[in-house]
Design a protein around this motif. Structure first.
Motif, mmCIF file in Angstrom:
data_model
loop_
_atom_site.group_PDB
_atom_site.id
_atom_site.type_symbol
_atom_site.label_atom_id
_atom_site.label_comp_id
_atom_site.label_asym_id
_atom_site.label_seq_id
_atom_site.Cartn_x
_atom_site.Cartn_y
_atom_site.Cartn_z
ATOM 1 N N SER A 7 30.380 43.340 70.098
ATOM 2 C CA SER A 7 31.002 43.582 71.411
ATOM 3 C C SER A 7 30.798 45.017 71.870
ATOM 4 O O SER A 7 30.526 45.280 73.049
ATOM 5 C CB SER A 7 32.498 43.258 71.337
ATOM 6 O OG SER A 7 32.697 41.902 70.985
ATOM 7 N N TYR A 8 30.885 45.969 70.927
ATOM 8 C CA TYR A 8 30.764 47.377 71.318
ATOM 9 C C TYR A 8 29.333 47.735 71.692
ATOM 10 O O TYR A 8 29.078 48.412 72.695
ATOM 11 C CB TYR A 8 31.257 48.272 70.181
ATOM 12 C CG TYR A 8 31.061 49.743 70.465
ATOM 13 C CD1 TYR A 8 31.853 50.407 71.400
ATOM 14 C CD2 TYR A 8 30.068 50.474 69.826
ATOM 15 C CE1 TYR A 8 31.679 51.750 71.686
ATOM 16 C CE2 TYR A 8 29.875 51.818 70.096
ATOM 17 C CZ TYR A 8 30.681 52.448 71.027
ATOM 18 O OH TYR A 8 30.493 53.768 71.309
ATOM 19 N N SER A 51 35.606 39.869 61.612
ATOM 20 C CA SER A 51 36.216 40.687 62.656
ATOM 21 C C SER A 51 35.419 41.962 62.896
ATOM 22 O O SER A 51 35.212 42.384 64.048
ATOM 23 C CB SER A 51 37.660 41.022 62.257
ATOM 24 O OG SER A 51 38.255 41.871 63.218
ATOM 25 N N GLU A 52 34.921 42.582 61.801
ATOM 26 C CA GLU A 52 34.122 43.807 61.942
ATOM 27 C C GLU A 52 32.790 43.510 62.624
ATOM 28 O O GLU A 52 32.350 44.272 63.502
ATOM 29 C CB GLU A 52 33.887 44.417 60.558
ATOM 30 C CG GLU A 52 33.118 45.731 60.597
ATOM 31 C CD GLU A 52 32.873 46.298 59.210
ATOM 32 O OE1 GLU A 52 32.205 47.349 59.118
ATOM 33 O OE2 GLU A 52 33.340 45.683 58.221
ATOM 34 N N GLU A 53 32.164 42.378 62.286
ATOM 35 C CA GLU A 53 30.891 42.015 62.902
ATOM 36 C C GLU A 53 31.071 41.758 64.400
ATOM 37 O O GLU A 53 30.276 42.215 65.228
ATOM 38 C CB GLU A 53 30.324 40.762 62.228
ATOM 39 C CG GLU A 53 30.006 40.926 60.750
ATOM 40 C CD GLU A 53 28.644 41.528 60.520
ATOM 41 O OE1 GLU A 53 27.844 41.559 61.471
ATOM 42 O OE2 GLU A 53 28.374 41.983 59.391
ATOM 43 N N ASN A 54 32.102 41.009 64.763
ATOM 44 C CA ASN A 54 32.350 40.725 66.175
ATOM 45 C C ASN A 54 32.652 41.999 66.957
ATOM 46 O O ASN A 54 32.214 42.158 68.105
ATOM 47 C CB ASN A 54 33.517 39.736 66.308
ATOM 48 C CG ASN A 54 33.127 38.327 65.897
ATOM 49 O OD1 ASN A 54 32.013 37.878 66.194
ATOM 50 N ND2 ASN A 54 34.017 37.622 65.220
ATOM 51 N N GLY A 55 33.393 42.911 66.335
ATOM 52 C CA GLY A 55 33.697 44.168 67.007
ATOM 53 C C GLY A 55 32.451 44.997 67.267
ATOM 54 O O GLY A 55 32.295 45.605 68.336
ATOM 55 N N LEU A 56 31.514 45.052 66.286
ATOM 56 C CA LEU A 56 30.279 45.817 66.458
ATOM 57 C C LEU A 56 29.392 45.202 67.547
ATOM 58 O O LEU A 56 28.797 45.911 68.364
ATOM 59 C CB LEU A 56 29.511 45.871 65.132
ATOM 60 C CG LEU A 56 30.116 46.762 64.040
ATOM 61 C CD1 LEU A 56 29.358 46.587 62.736
ATOM 62 C CD2 LEU A 56 30.095 48.226 64.461
#
Length: 803
Positions: free
Chosen positions: A514-515, A507-512
């Motif tokens: 995307s941002y 989840s943290e990797e996908n969020g980074l």
């Protein structure tokens, strides 16, 4: 059967009482200077006879060493090379007695009440090589008259000849006169001189008139006890210097041995300063030569011995030295500690002397816990030093004094600690002009070696952590991300595809990912890199220890203007971010949130119409709610945090803004400044500033800093007519700009007292810290006299055959 008694009788040893009694008697005879010449040589082995054992003679062991030697000569074996086990046993017993002996001063007011024979010989040799003119060193009497030259001479009976007297000496510590021979030998006289020249306090110069001493000095010189002491003084001096008699021959051998020790200590000094300046440990697991675990000190000496024949010869003697034999080598841990302490004190005394010459100073104090969870408070002094060796240039310096083990945190307790530290170092509080006291995010992939390796492979660099205290860490962290954003995105996608991650990590990797693929992130990176780089450029200047507050104020003002210019450059920053986004195939528009359109209820008598107001665009929202808010916060914080600096600069406006002020403003501000520093400035200060203003444009360059202006005045030798103006400039330069000096000291603290040396004592920590922090000053000092005194003190009078 009488012939068998000598064989069958058991070997007798001295009792503890006999050994203690003999040791005290030996020390008493040595102090009185009546020790036999045979006591300086090793004893010859005696037969193991019953009579000899009963008489208490030392019995030689088969290896040639005396069985009673550890008891009788324990104080003489502190420098014998020992194994690591023996060193551990000696450390448990306590420090050796020889290390407690202090180096003698040439000031008679500091001499001990009872001098030993060795101390007396040392003083006689030192005073014989010096000829002091009392007219130049002696202060004035109570009438303000200088010491007359005729008091140094004795006239003959016919009054036609005069002989210079050499027995009078002046003490700087007590401001008194003393008689050299009476101080050295009067305690041996049955009838001692009662003159004030032979007293503990001496002849106080503030209570006498020189004209009354014209008859007093000859009376003392013709007194019988003085004559007897004078003869002993000159006899010993002649014996030591000319090497006649038993004392002279002994002294000549001692001097030869001391010269060898001096050469050894010169090499040990270089190794000590080298290791201390690089924060390296001195000792290892063992204290044996040719052992890879013997530490950096012995290891460095072994390396130098390959290229230094004298040191090679000395180490060879140490290797061949048998256990229990007498050899002074200066390689034991106790000697290392004492030598480090003496070097540290020499550097500290130099700093205190510089501070005393500068008069005005400021105190910087900060605290941090060390590796052993001890609260270490660092104490630094800042002053303006007149470097006479560098063409008489004035320099702003911040010097380390000491670390204090102090865990209390209230302002009163810290103030009391600072006052106690200043008093212990002889720094008067009245000369202090300022006291500055400071009370006191995770990098992606750092927890996983696999992810870290992928990140290094894709980007070719390392990401940096953020720091709450170091401003440089912020620009370092942001700059790497801005410069390698495409590579970082590629590394994140590779980690997500190849590595086994938890749901939280995914989840943290996908969020980074995307941002970082948004235009918002690219714009923020573009803005923050430029802002933080400007702040870092100013920060490097302010952290220097040799700038003054006017330089700080000018840099902060320039930074505020730069931030204001950035605030007005939104369009150019946006265009630059658009180019980066196009290169990364990222849409160059801001994210907009879909919100339900609000409908306003209309009253019955109100006409319905289209709502003319529309939501601000995403760009305007980003600019108004993020960019402008951040820039306004930075600009206002700069003004608020540095308001104290601006107020101080306004107080010193007469010397900082001289050319921009009217005569009335100069008078008003000069009076206000003289009122604040009434102990240093008088009414003449106003006249000096007005006079200085009339010649400034034609004599000095424009836009000079306070330190540059001070050096310009001294370069033109105008300090005699602008004395108080120079004092005001020195006080202003003394005021501290930052506490970066304390932070630099803490960096050294972590290197000196690390995990492997966490049990280091406070005294050793301060000695090593001052040699490390002030390493440049230590390299400039002359340790010749310290080495000579240390060699003479450590010379063993019984070791004629060991070297």
């Amino acid at each position: 059967m009488s012939w068998g008694l000598d064989i069958m009788l058991p070997k007798k040893h001295k009792s503890g009482y006999q050994k203690k009694k003999e040791r005290k008697e030996k020390e008493r005879m040595q102090n009185e200077g009546r020790q036999l010449l045979t006591a300086f040589f090793p004893k010859v082995s005696e037969t193991n006879s019953g009579a000899g054992a009963a008489a208490g003679a030392a019995v030689a062991s088969p290896d040639g060493s005396s069985e009673d030697e550890p008891e009788v000569r324990d104080e003489q074996r502190q420098d014998v090379f020992e194994s690591s086990e023996e060193v551990g046993e000696r450390e448990k017993e306590g420090p050796s007695e020889g290390n407690a002996e202090e180096l003698l001063s040439e000031d008679p007011g500091l001499w001990p009440d009872k001098l030993t024979a060795q101390q007396r010989e040392t003083l006689v040799c030192r005073l014989a090589s010096e000829s002091v003119d009392l007219t130049k060193v002696a202060p004035k009497d109570k009438e303000g008259k200088a010491f007359p030259d005729y008091l140094q001479y004795v006239k003959s009976a016919n009054g036609r000849e005069k002989i210079r007297g050499d027995w009078l000496i002046h003490s700087d510590s007590t401001e008194a006169l003393f008689c050299i021979p009476c101080l050295l030998f009067s305690h041996e006289q049955t009838r001692q001189s009662k003159s004030a020249l032979n007293s503990k306090d001496g002849l106080k110069l503030s209570d006498i008139k020189w004209q009354k001493m014209y008859r007093k000095f000859p009376e003392h010189e013709t007194h019988t006890p003085h004559k007897q002491c004078y003869v002993k003084w000159k006899s010993l001096q002649h014996s030591l210097l000319v090497a006649t008699g038993v004392d002279g021959h002994l002294q000549k051998q001692f001097q030869t041995e001391a010269e060898k020790h001096t050469k050894i200590l010169e090499r040990l000094l270089d190794v000590t300063l080298h290791l201390a300046s690089r924060n390296l440990a001195f000792r290892g697991k063992t204290s044996n030569l040719d052992d890879v675990h013997n530490g950096n000190f012995l290891g460095t000496l072994e390396l130098l011995a390959h290229y230094d024949p004298f040191l090679h010869e000395h180490l060879e003697k140490v290797r061949q030295n048998k256990k229990g034999s007498r050899l002074t080598h200066y390689l034991s841990p106790d000697t290392q500690n004492e030598f480090i302490e003496l070097c540290g004190k020499r550097v500290l005394n130099t700093i205190l002397k510089e501070r005393e010459d500068a008069i005005y100073y400021s105190v910087i104090c900060d605290s941090t816990p060390d590796i052993s969870h001890t609260e270490q408070n660092v104490l630094l002094v800042r002053y303006v030093h007149h470097d006479k060796e560098d063409s008489g240039v004035w320099k702003i310096v911040e010097r380390f004094i000491e670390f204090k083990d102090f865990h209390k945190k209230t302002g009163q307790e810290i103030s009391e600690m600072i006052l106690e530290a200043l008093q212990s170092n002889g720094i008067p509080l009245q000369e202090c002009r300022y006291k500055d006291m400071i009370m006191e995010p995770t990098c992606l992939g750092s927890a996983s070696p696999e992810r870290w390796a992928t990140l290094k492979e894709k980007t070719g660099c390392s990401l940096h952590r953020l720091s709450d205290t170091r401003w440089s860490a912020r620009i370092a962290a942001v700059r790497v991300v801005a410069a390698h954003l495409p590579s970082i995105l590629e590394a994140l996608e590779c980690v997500l595809a190849t590595c086994s991650l938890t749901s939280e990590a995914k989840s943290e990797e996908n969020g980074l990912i995307s941002y970082f693929k948004t235009f918002d992130a690219i714009v923020l990176l573009t803005v923050w890199v430029k802002i933080l780089q400007c702040i870092e450029n100013r920060n490097v200047i302010l952290q220097a220890g040799d700038i003054s507050l006017d330089v700080e104020a000018a840099n902060i003002k320039a930074l505020q203007e730069e931030m204001q210019a950035f605030r007005n450059r939104w369009d150019s920053l946006l265009a630059e971010a658009s180019l980066v986004a196009q290169a990364m195939d990222v849409p160059d528009h801001f994210r907009s949130e879909e919100r339900r359109k609000r409908k306003r209820k209309c009253m019955p008598d109100e006409m319905t119409q289209e709502d003319a107001t529309t939501e601000d665009s995403a760009e305007n929202a980003f600019r108004n709610n993020i960019f402008f808010v951040a820039m306004d916060s930075i600009i206002s914080a700069l003004s608020a945090r540095f308001q104290t600096t601006a107020n101080i600069c306004e107080t010193f406006a007469p010397i900082l803004k001289l050319t921009d002020m009217t005569e009335a403003q100069i008078k008003t501000t000069c009076r206000a400044l003289a009122k604040i520093y009434h102990m240093d400035l008088s009414q003449e200060f106003e006249n000096e500033v007005l006079h200085f203003r009339t010649i400034y444009d034609a004599t000095f360059l424009k836009n000079l800093s306070s330190l540059e202006l001070l050096n310009a005045i001294w370069k033109m030798q105008l300090q005699s007519i602008f004395g108080e103006l120079c004092i005001a400039l020195r006080i202003f330069c003394t005021l501290p700009v930052t506490v970066a000096g304390g932070e630099r000291a803490f960096s050294k603290l972590k290197l000196v007292k690390n995990y492997l040396r966490s049990t280091m004592g406070q005294d050793r920590l301060n000695s090593l810290a001052i040699l490390s922090i002030e390493s440049q000053l230590a390299k400039q000092l002359d340790f010749t006299d310290l080495i000579s005194d240390f060699a003479n003190k450590k010379t063993r009078k019984w070791a004629f055959t060991g070297m």
